[in-house]
Motif scaffolding. Structure first.
Motif, PDB file in Angstrom:
ATOM      1  N   TYR A 120       0.780  -1.235   0.000  1.00 26.93           N
ATOM      2  CA  TYR A 120       0.000   0.000   0.000  1.00 26.93           C
ATOM      3  C   TYR A 120       0.818   1.296   0.000  1.00 26.93           C
ATOM      4  CZ  TYR A 120      -4.297  -2.583   0.719  1.00 26.93           C
ATOM      5  OH  TYR A 120      -5.376  -3.423   0.556  1.00 26.93           O
ATOM      6  N   ALA A 121       2.102   1.249   0.228  1.00 27.25           N
ATOM      7  CA  ALA A 121       2.887   2.481   0.402  1.00 27.25           C
ATOM      8  C   ALA A 121       2.784   3.410  -0.804  1.00 27.25           C
ATOM      9  CB  ALA A 121       4.344   2.151   0.702  1.00 27.25           C
ATOM     10  N   ASP A 122       2.913   2.878  -1.997  1.00 33.20           N
ATOM     11  CA  ASP A 122       2.865   3.738  -3.188  1.00 33.20           C
ATOM     12  C   ASP A 122       1.497   4.408  -3.344  1.00 33.20           C
ATOM     13  OD1 ASP A 122       5.498   3.218  -3.842  1.00 33.20           O
ATOM     14  OD2 ASP A 122       4.991   1.605  -5.249  1.00 33.20           O
ATOM     15  N   ARG A 123       0.430   3.674  -3.055  1.00 28.83           N
ATOM     16  CA  ARG A 123      -0.915   4.248  -3.192  1.00 28.83           C
ATOM     17  C   ARG A 123      -1.186   5.298  -2.119  1.00 28.83           C
ATOM     18  NH1 ARG A 123      -4.418  -1.098  -3.783  1.00 28.83           N
ATOM     19  NH2 ARG A 123      -2.541  -2.064  -2.980  1.00 28.83           N
ATOM     20  N   VAL A 124      -0.719   5.043  -0.897  1.00 28.08           N
ATOM     21  CA  VAL A 124      -0.913   6.024   0.173  1.00 28.08           C
ATOM     22  C   VAL A 124      -0.071   7.275  -0.113  1.00 28.08           C
ATOM     23  CG1 VAL A 124      -0.566   6.469   2.647  1.00 28.08           C
ATOM     24  CG2 VAL A 124      -1.567   4.298   1.902  1.00 28.08           C
ATOM     25  N   LEU A 125       1.145   7.079  -0.605  1.00 28.25           N
ATOM     26  CA  LEU A 125       1.987   8.220  -0.974  1.00 28.25           C
ATOM     27  C   LEU A 125       1.317   9.039  -2.075  1.00 28.25           C
ATOM     28  CD1 LEU A 125       4.637   9.822  -0.806  1.00 28.25           C
ATOM     29  CD2 LEU A 125       5.603   8.191  -2.441  1.00 28.25           C
ATOM     30  N   ALA A 126       0.781   8.386  -3.085  1.00 32.77           N
ATOM     31  CA  ALA A 126       0.101   9.103  -4.172  1.00 32.77           C
ATOM     32  C   ALA A 126      -1.105   9.882  -3.639  1.00 32.77           C
ATOM     33  CB  ALA A 126      -0.334   8.120  -5.258  1.00 32.77           C
ATOM     34  N   TYR A 127      -1.839   9.284  -2.709  1.00 36.47           N
ATOM     35  CA  TYR A 127      -2.980   9.954  -2.073  1.00 36.47           C
ATOM     36  C   TYR A 127      -2.517  11.251  -1.400  1.00 36.47           C
ATOM     37  CZ  TYR A 127      -6.594  10.744   1.501  1.00 36.47           C
ATOM     38  OH  TYR A 127      -7.551  11.302   2.317  1.00 36.47           O
ATOM     39  N   HIS A 128      -1.462  11.160  -0.601  1.00 36.60           N
ATOM     40  CA  HIS A 128      -0.972  12.347   0.113  1.00 36.60           C
ATOM     41  C   HIS A 128      -0.353  13.348  -0.855  1.00 36.60           C
ATOM     42  CE1 HIS A 128      -2.006  11.216   4.122  1.00 36.60           C
ATOM     43  NE2 HIS A 128      -1.293  10.104   4.090  1.00 36.60           N
ATOM     44  N   ARG A 129       0.297  12.877  -1.881  1.00 30.33           N
ATOM     45  CA  ARG A 129       0.909  13.772  -2.866  1.00 30.33           C
ATOM     46  C   ARG A 129      -0.183  14.588  -3.569  1.00 30.33           C
ATOM     47  NH1 ARG A 129       3.660  10.183  -6.178  1.00 30.33           N
ATOM     48  NH2 ARG A 129       5.434  10.195  -4.792  1.00 30.33           N
ATOM     49  N   ARG A 130      -1.265  13.925  -3.972  1.00 27.83           N
ATOM     50  CA  ARG A 130      -2.357  14.632  -4.660  1.00 27.83           C
ATOM     51  C   ARG A 130      -2.993  15.673  -3.748  1.00 27.83           C
ATOM     52  NH1 ARG A 130      -3.544   9.466  -6.270  1.00 27.83           N
ATOM     53  NH2 ARG A 130      -5.242   9.298  -4.771  1.00 27.83           N
ATOM     54  N   ARG A 131      -3.157  15.342  -2.506  1.00 23.64           N
ATOM     55  CA  ARG A 131      -3.866  16.247  -1.612  1.00 23.64           C
ATOM     56  C   ARG A 131      -2.987  17.355  -1.036  1.00 23.64           C
ATOM     57  NH1 ARG A 131      -6.283  12.053  -2.682  1.00 23.64           N
ATOM     58  NH2 ARG A 131      -8.530  11.808  -2.559  1.00 23.64           N
ATOM     59  N   SER A 132      -1.708  17.080  -0.839  1.00 19.51           N
ATOM     60  CA  SER A 132      -0.838  18.104  -0.255  1.00 19.51           C
ATOM     61  C   SER A 132      -0.142  18.943  -1.317  1.00 19.51           C
ATOM     62  CB  SER A 132       0.214  17.451   0.653  1.00 19.51           C
ATOM     63  OG  SER A 132       1.179  16.750  -0.127  1.00 19.51           O
ATOM     64  N   GLY A 133       0.094  18.346  -2.486  1.00 16.90           N
ATOM     65  CA  GLY A 133       0.813  19.075  -3.536  1.00 16.90           C
ATOM     66  C   GLY A 133       2.280  19.279  -3.212  1.00 16.90           C
ATOM     67  N   ASP A 134       2.777  18.584  -2.219  1.00 14.78           N
ATOM     68  CA  ASP A 134       4.158  18.765  -1.777  1.00 14.78           C
ATOM     69  C   ASP A 134       4.792  17.396  -1.567  1.00 14.78           C
ATOM     70  OD1 ASP A 134       6.179  18.877   0.571  1.00 14.78           O
ATOM     71  OD2 ASP A 134       6.020  20.982  -0.046  1.00 14.78           O
ATOM     72  N   GLU A 135       5.860  17.128  -2.285  1.00 17.75           N
ATOM     73  CA  GLU A 135       6.498  15.813  -2.238  1.00 17.75           C
ATOM     74  C   GLU A 135       7.007  15.466  -0.839  1.00 17.75           C
ATOM     75  OE1 GLU A 135       7.655  12.200  -3.874  1.00 17.75           O
ATOM     76  OE2 GLU A 135       6.537  13.796  -4.851  1.00 17.75           O
ATOM     77  N   ASP A 136       7.700  16.396  -0.209  1.00 20.33           N
ATOM     78  CA  ASP A 136       8.240  16.123   1.125  1.00 20.33           C
ATOM     79  C   ASP A 136       7.117  15.909   2.142  1.00 20.33           C
ATOM     80  OD1 ASP A 136      10.893  16.266   0.281  1.00 20.33           O
ATOM     81  OD2 ASP A 136      10.986  18.427   0.623  1.00 20.33           O
ATOM     82  N   ALA A 137       6.096  16.746   2.071  1.00 22.56           N
ATOM     83  CA  ALA A 137       4.961  16.583   2.989  1.00 22.56           C
ATOM     84  C   ALA A 137       4.281  15.240   2.753  1.00 22.56           C
ATOM     85  CB  ALA A 137       3.964  17.725   2.809  1.00 22.56           C
ATOM     86  N   ALA A 138       4.163  14.835   1.492  1.00 18.48           N
ATOM     87  CA  ALA A 138       3.526  13.554   1.175  1.00 18.48           C
ATOM     88  C   ALA A 138       4.288  12.395   1.800  1.00 18.48           C
ATOM     89  CB  ALA A 138       3.423  13.378  -0.343  1.00 18.48           C
TER      90      ALA A 138
END
Length: 177
Positions: free
Chosen positions: A26-44
């Motif tokens: 699940y790590a890649d999907r959860v990372l993509a979820y956070h990336r889409r919502r935060s718009g920030d790679e480090d925050a994701a």
């Protein structure tokens, strides 16, 4: 035989490797979820780490309500982690405004005495970490460019920079004591 998510969570109570398998799923999907919502790679990346840390802490309370699928449970945790992060920042911002504090702090002027011994500490690092730090910090390259230059993945480049900076911090902190 591939174990269900629910079986992995149950097994993770006594076998951390089972949770690692769930993480890998699940790590890649959860990372993509956070990336889409935060718009920030480090925050994701930080939010993803926090999501799995929370999942680890509450894994004993997992209830299999989706025929062995833990996706909805994990994304519920991810959503809560994201909301908590947004609320925390909003509360901090609001508190500063109510107190009449500067919302945007002036730029910090660094104390350059911490640079003493930096060259020696850098030289003591393994070449791969030293080079990753140079590319990321000195050359101000994105992790994708650092990875391409080092012939590795962006995740491995992040790890090298993180480990190198941690080693530098440890060494420089010991020297100032």
């Amino acid at each position: 035989m591939i174990r269900s998510d629910a079986a992995l969570i149950a097994a993770s109570r006594s076998d951390a490797g089972a949770f690692r398998e769930l993480y890998d799923r699940y790590a890649d999907r959860v990372l993509a979820y956070h990336r889409r919502r935060s718009g920030d790679e480090d925050a994701a990346h930080e939010l993803t780490a926090e999501t799995f840390a929370q999942a680890w802490l509450v894994r004993a309370r997992f209830r299999d309500e989706c025929d062995g699928n833990a996706g909805p449970w994990l994304f519920g945790i991810a959503r809560n982690v994201l909301l908590h992060s947004v609320r925390r920042r909003a509360l901090e911002h609001g508190a500063r405004e109510r107190l009449g504090m500067l919302v945007e702090p002036p730029p910090a002027v660094p104390d350059e005495t911490w640079l003493d011994g930096l060259d020696e500490a850098l030289d003591a690092l393994p070449h791969s970490q030293r080079e990753a730090i140079r590319l990321r910090i000195e050359d101000d390259l994105e992790y994708e460019a650092v990875a391409a230059s080092l012939g590795t993945t962006p995740a491995a480049a992040r790890v090298r920079v993180h480990r190198g900076l941690t080693a530098l911090r440890t060494r420089l902190t010991k020297e100032t004591r």
